[in-house]
Write an enzyme that holds these catalytic residues in place. Sequence first.
Site, mmCIF file in Angstrom:
data_model
loop_
_atom_site.group_PDB
_atom_site.id
_atom_site.type_symbol
_atom_site.label_atom_id
_atom_site.label_comp_id
_atom_site.label_asym_id
_atom_site.label_seq_id
_atom_site.Cartn_x
_atom_site.Cartn_y
_atom_site.Cartn_z
ATOM 1 N N ASP A 87 -6.699 1.069 12.429
ATOM 2 C CA ASP A 87 -7.899 0.294 12.066
ATOM 3 C C ASP A 87 -8.838 0.108 13.247
ATOM 4 O O ASP A 87 -10.047 -0.048 13.076
ATOM 5 C CB ASP A 87 -7.493 -1.063 11.499
ATOM 6 N N LYS A 102 -1.768 -1.425 10.082
ATOM 7 C CA LYS A 102 -1.145 -2.342 9.126
ATOM 8 C C LYS A 102 0.086 -3.040 9.709
ATOM 9 O O LYS A 102 0.880 -2.414 10.407
ATOM 10 C CB LYS A 102 -0.784 -1.543 7.866
ATOM 11 N N GLN A 145 0.833 -1.214 0.000
ATOM 12 C CA GLN A 145 0.000 0.000 0.000
ATOM 13 C C GLN A 145 0.865 1.262 0.000
ATOM 14 O O GLN A 145 0.458 2.295 -0.516
ATOM 15 C CB GLN A 145 -0.918 0.026 1.228
HETATM 16 O O1 MRU Z 1 -5.322 -3.719 4.712
HETATM 17 P P1 MRU Z 1 -5.634 -2.264 4.537
HETATM 18 O O2 MRU Z 1 -4.990 -1.666 3.326
HETATM 19 O O3 MRU Z 1 -7.110 -1.989 4.606
HETATM 20 O O4 MRU Z 1 -4.986 -1.557 5.799
HETATM 21 C C1 MRU Z 1 -5.142 -0.181 5.941
HETATM 22 C C2 MRU Z 1 -4.423 0.389 7.116
HETATM 23 O O5 MRU Z 1 -3.838 -0.300 7.907
HETATM 24 C C3 MRU Z 1 -4.572 1.873 7.315
HETATM 25 O O6 MRU Z 1 -3.418 2.408 7.877
HETATM 26 C C4 MRU Z 1 -5.758 2.137 8.250
HETATM 27 O O7 MRU Z 1 -6.894 1.464 7.817
HETATM 28 C C5 MRU Z 1 -6.058 3.583 8.365
HETATM 29 S S1 MRU Z 1 -6.742 4.249 6.879
HETATM 30 C C6 MRU Z 1 -7.113 5.861 7.153
#
Ligand code: MRU
Length: 350
Positions: free
Chosen positions: A233, A244, A192
């Site tokens: 999250d 993440k 990401q």
């Molecule tokens: O697996 P993902 O890409 O959904 O993980 C996203 C993250 O860990 C982001 O840092 C988190 O959701 C915050 S988004 C504003």
Amino acid sequence: MTPTLYWKDGFVEMLDQTRLPTAVVYQTCKDADTVARGIKELWVRGAPAIGVAAAMGMALGAQGLPEGREFQQGLERIGAMLISQRPTAVNLAWAVRRMQAFARSLEGQPVAAVKAAMVAESQRMLEEDAAICRAIGKAGAHLLPDGGVLTHCNAGALATGGYGTALGVIRAAVEAGRALAVFADETRPVLQGARLTAWELMQDGIDVTLITDNMAAHTMKCGRIHAVVVGADRIAKNGDAANKIGTYGVAILAREHGIPFYVAAPLSTVDFSMASGAEIPIEERDGREITHVFGTTQIAPDGCKTFNPAFDVTPAKYIRAIITERGAVAPADLHRLQDPDLDATPWLVK
Ligand code: MRU
């Protein structure tokens, strides 16, 4: 900005983030099942964005439901199906429950009016989220000094209704005239950071340098990082924050190098029902994400065992402040924000 998702002709257009940065492709979701697939397969990702997607999925699913008791029962069923796609980001369940409560509040109105109102409500949630991100940016911009800022994963416009949480703080600091050099961890295994954060910041003309995850320690030691800001999250009441996979390691590195570590997230990401991060469910994903580079090139032997947790929990003790739309607070003061009427000013981190 390229919108993450929007309504068009009664359907939901979802930017397929698995195709970025080489192609900008939208998937048309005509039903709640396709929205669920988009959440599971990471067309849409990032805690606030999957919350908004789920709200839109609820509104889409509602369109096919009959009147009466079966309407509410159908919403229960669709909500449970959407929530089950990804367990860690609390925004998903939060958005589904908000849509269910909203539909209940309209009980007694003609079902066609309720269905239309649910579409409008999900659109409102998208707009609200973008506004909340701007407030987060404003609340945290002063915390970033001129210099290098490391971020992990993507907590930007792509992960939200717009503007971003961690990247919102970065954007707001840049708008305030700060000279920032952003370092983006590539964020194995789904990349990401490389695919999304680097793309998003480059589109905005914000200085960004990509590093692989294992370069963070060295980059800090070289004196090139002056602050770390990441998204979340789910944040437990005591300030432990799930984000993440790899975030926890970055927080430990930041502590070792005397670098402040910030978490930026809306209050909808705070789960006050969980006393500590030990209770946060951690999603485990298909091992193919780590045995293959982005699903194609195999990099591990056939049959190799894998362990692929998608998130980790950073203990509150490593976090200098949690930046919310109501201000930046020390993790120990987070619980105070549970009271919507409380004036949080005395506890704000300056
Ligand atoms: O697996 P993902 O890409 O959904 O993980 C996203 C993250 O860990 C982001 O840092 C988190 O959701 C915050 S988004 C504003």
